[in-house]
Motif scaffolding. Structure first.
Motif, PDB file in Angstrom:
ATOM      1  N   LEU A   1       0.878  -0.987   0.137  1.00  0.00           N
ATOM      2  CA  LEU A   1       0.012   0.057   0.186  1.00  0.00           C
ATOM      3  C   LEU A   1       0.822   1.147  -0.060  1.00  0.00           C
ATOM      4  O   LEU A   1       0.676   2.129  -0.894  1.00  0.00           O
ATOM      5  CB  LEU A   1      -1.219   0.030   1.272  1.00  0.00           C
ATOM      6  N   VAL A   2       2.042   1.220   0.736  1.00  0.00           N
ATOM      7  CA  VAL A   2       2.970   2.371   1.038  1.00  0.00           C
ATOM      8  C   VAL A   2       3.513   2.461  -0.375  1.00  0.00           C
ATOM      9  O   VAL A   2       3.597   3.525  -1.249  1.00  0.00           O
ATOM     10  CB  VAL A   2       4.010   2.099   1.927  1.00  0.00           C
ATOM     11  N   ALA A   3       3.708   1.248  -1.123  1.00  0.00           N
ATOM     12  CA  ALA A   3       4.648   1.507  -2.595  1.00  0.00           C
ATOM     13  C   ALA A   3       3.674   2.147  -3.566  1.00  0.00           C
ATOM     14  O   ALA A   3       3.891   3.028  -4.441  1.00  0.00           O
ATOM     15  CB  ALA A   3       5.095   0.098  -3.017  1.00  0.00           C
ATOM     16  N   ASN A   4       2.229   1.856  -3.397  1.00  0.00           N
ATOM     17  CA  ASN A   4       1.074   2.268  -4.007  1.00  0.00           C
ATOM     18  C   ASN A   4       1.148   3.650  -4.229  1.00  0.00           C
ATOM     19  O   ASN A   4       0.773   4.281  -5.110  1.00  0.00           O
ATOM     20  CB  ASN A   4      -0.105   1.271  -4.013  1.00  0.00           C
ATOM     21  N   THR A   5       0.987   4.224  -2.797  1.00  0.00           N
ATOM     22  CA  THR A   5       0.788   5.503  -2.739  1.00  0.00           C
ATOM     23  C   THR A   5       2.063   6.521  -3.196  1.00  0.00           C
ATOM     24  O   THR A   5       1.735   7.194  -3.692  1.00  0.00           O
ATOM     25  CB  THR A   5       0.151   5.566  -1.281  1.00  0.00           C
ATOM     26  N   LEU A   6       3.068   5.959  -2.792  1.00  0.00           N
ATOM     27  CA  LEU A   6       4.388   6.689  -3.347  1.00  0.00           C
ATOM     28  C   LEU A   6       4.310   6.883  -4.799  1.00  0.00           C
ATOM     29  O   LEU A   6       4.875   7.857  -5.420  1.00  0.00           O
ATOM     30  CB  LEU A   6       5.510   5.800  -2.867  1.00  0.00           C
ATOM     31  N   TRP A   7       3.945   5.818  -5.601  1.00  0.00           N
ATOM     32  CA  TRP A   7       4.125   5.870  -6.955  1.00  0.00           C
ATOM     33  C   TRP A   7       3.332   7.130  -7.598  1.00  0.00           C
ATOM     34  O   TRP A   7       3.899   8.074  -8.203  1.00  0.00           O
ATOM     35  CB  TRP A   7       3.430   4.784  -7.764  1.00  0.00           C
ATOM     36  N   SER A   8       2.210   7.475  -7.128  1.00  0.00           N
ATOM     37  CA  SER A   8       1.390   8.703  -7.427  1.00  0.00           C
ATOM     38  C   SER A   8       2.191   9.872  -7.264  1.00  0.00           C
ATOM     39  O   SER A   8       2.277  10.893  -8.200  1.00  0.00           O
ATOM     40  CB  SER A   8      -0.005   8.638  -6.849  1.00  0.00           C
ATOM     41  N   TRP A   9       2.841  10.054  -6.029  1.00  0.00           N
ATOM     42  CA  TRP A   9       3.814  11.345  -5.717  1.00  0.00           C
ATOM     43  C   TRP A   9       4.908  11.138  -6.713  1.00  0.00           C
ATOM     44  O   TRP A   9       5.264  12.428  -7.287  1.00  0.00           O
ATOM     45  CB  TRP A   9       3.973  11.170  -4.488  1.00  0.00           C
ATOM     46  N   LEU A  10       5.601  10.096  -7.052  1.00  0.00           N
ATOM     47  CA  LEU A  10       6.705  10.167  -7.876  1.00  0.00           C
ATOM     48  C   LEU A  10       6.566  10.493  -9.196  1.00  0.00           C
ATOM     49  O   LEU A  10       7.258  11.281  -9.860  1.00  0.00           O
ATOM     50  CB  LEU A  10       7.304   8.765  -7.559  1.00  0.00           C
ATOM     51  N   PHE A  11       5.422  10.012  -9.511  1.00  0.00           N
ATOM     52  CA  PHE A  11       4.970  10.228 -10.911  1.00  0.00           C
ATOM     53  C   PHE A  11       4.415  11.651 -11.266  1.00  0.00           C
ATOM     54  O   PHE A  11       4.909  12.380 -12.110  1.00  0.00           O
ATOM     55  CB  PHE A  11       4.285   9.231 -11.509  1.00  0.00           C
ATOM     56  N   PHE A  12       3.202  11.706 -10.695  1.00  0.00           N
ATOM     57  CA  PHE A  12       2.317  12.957 -10.742  1.00  0.00           C
ATOM     58  C   PHE A  12       2.848  14.192 -10.268  1.00  0.00           C
ATOM     59  O   PHE A  12       2.783  15.428 -10.591  1.00  0.00           O
ATOM     60  CB  PHE A  12       0.776  12.559 -10.750  1.00  0.00           C
ATOM     61  N   ALA A  13       3.071  13.863  -8.906  1.00  0.00           N
ATOM     62  CA  ALA A  13       3.563  15.275  -8.129  1.00  0.00           C
ATOM     63  C   ALA A  13       4.924  15.817  -8.488  1.00  0.00           C
ATOM     64  O   ALA A  13       5.382  16.817  -8.709  1.00  0.00           O
ATOM     65  CB  ALA A  13       3.348  15.088  -6.697  1.00  0.00           C
ATOM     66  N   TRP A  14       5.887  14.631  -8.489  1.00  0.00           N
ATOM     67  CA  TRP A  14       7.397  15.162  -8.426  1.00  0.00           C
ATOM     68  C   TRP A  14       8.068  14.910  -9.907  1.00  0.00           C
ATOM     69  O   TRP A  14       9.049  15.244 -10.089  1.00  0.00           O
ATOM     70  CB  TRP A  14       8.004  14.524  -7.379  1.00  0.00           C
ATOM     71  N   HIS A  15       7.056  14.261 -10.923  1.00  0.00           N
ATOM     72  CA  HIS A  15       7.586  13.922 -12.289  1.00  0.00           C
ATOM     73  C   HIS A  15       8.923  13.357 -12.230  1.00  0.00           C
ATOM     74  O   HIS A  15       9.823  13.417 -13.105  1.00  0.00           O
ATOM     75  CB  HIS A  15       7.668  15.292 -12.918  1.00  0.00           C
ATOM     76  N   LEU A  16       9.187  12.204 -11.482  1.00  0.00           N
ATOM     77  CA  LEU A  16      10.344  11.470 -11.329  1.00  0.00           C
ATOM     78  C   LEU A  16      10.058  10.057 -12.073  1.00  0.00           C
ATOM     79  O   LEU A  16       9.885   9.041 -11.198  1.00  0.00           O
ATOM     80  CB  LEU A  16      10.811  11.384  -9.815  1.00  0.00           C
ATOM     81  N   GLY A  17      10.087   9.915 -13.245  1.00  0.00           N
ATOM     82  CA  GLY A  17       9.814   8.938 -14.143  1.00  0.00           C
ATOM     83  C   GLY A  17      10.537   7.578 -13.711  1.00  0.00           C
ATOM     84  O   GLY A  17      10.066   6.556 -13.638  1.00  0.00           O
ATOM     85  N   ALA A  18      11.994   7.762 -13.597  1.00  0.00           N
ATOM     86  CA  ALA A  18      12.912   6.787 -13.263  1.00  0.00           C
ATOM     87  C   ALA A  18      12.347   6.061 -11.720  1.00  0.00           C
ATOM     88  O   ALA A  18      12.363   4.845 -11.748  1.00  0.00           O
ATOM     89  CB  ALA A  18      14.267   7.054 -13.371  1.00  0.00           C
TER      90      ALA A  18
END
Length: 164
Positions: free
Chosen positions: A91-108
């Motif tokens: 669940l933590v990894a799931n939630t973190l993905w949205s922040w990494l991709f959509f909020a912080w734009h960190l594709g890698a």
């Protein structure tokens, strides 16, 4: 199967609350996701942005039910600690993905996170299956979607090096 007790209903509510709280935290990062996503080059096989919300709503419900079944048939936290711990970590990894991709734009980093999510989810599915097969089965659509999402994440990241 034993009839539902008050404690079972409370636990079901708790798993629903935890799972949808994770969904809410992830969606907080996705407030402008549709606008951002629309600016990105997409592979030809990418679904429209309108598909994601309904799919994720169903998947979060299935996830909560799976966790509850594992909790109920595994003897609660004491008896199913490892399986439920895996569930919480995914669940933590799931939630973190949205922040990494959509909020912080960190594709890698988003891609690394979703690969970790796939691994955690596969382990969770196996652990739940060992407790109650139905709990594992309920995670199969989630694993299929996240696997598809991993391929999509990789493709979008590689097609948009300037944005991600």
């Amino acid at each position: 199967m034993a009839p539902m007790r008050r404690n079972d209903w409370l636990a079901l509510g708790g798993w629903l609350l935890l799972t949808f709280a994770a969904a809410a935290l992830g969606s907080a990062a996705s407030i402008r996701a549709a606008d951002f996503y629309a600016t990105l080059a997409q592979p030809h096989w990418a679904p429209p942005a309108t598909v994601f919300g309904p799919v994720w709503g169903v998947l979060y419900l299935l996830m909560a039910l799976a966790a509850w079944l594992a909790w109920r048939h595994g003897g609660g936290w004491r008896g199913a600690r490892a399986a439920l711990g895996l569930f919480v970590f995914q669940l933590v990894a799931n939630t973190l993905w949205s922040w990494l991709f959509f909020a912080w734009h960190l594709g890698a980093l988003a891609f690394i996170d979703i690969i970790l999510l796939c691994a955690l989810l596969a382990c969770t599915l196996v652990a739940f299956w060992r407790i109650r097969a139905l709990a594992g089965l309920l995670l199969l659509p989630y694993l299929a979607w996240v696997s598809f999402a991993a391929a999509l994440c990789f493709s979008v990241w590689r097609l948009n090096p300037q944005a991600l």
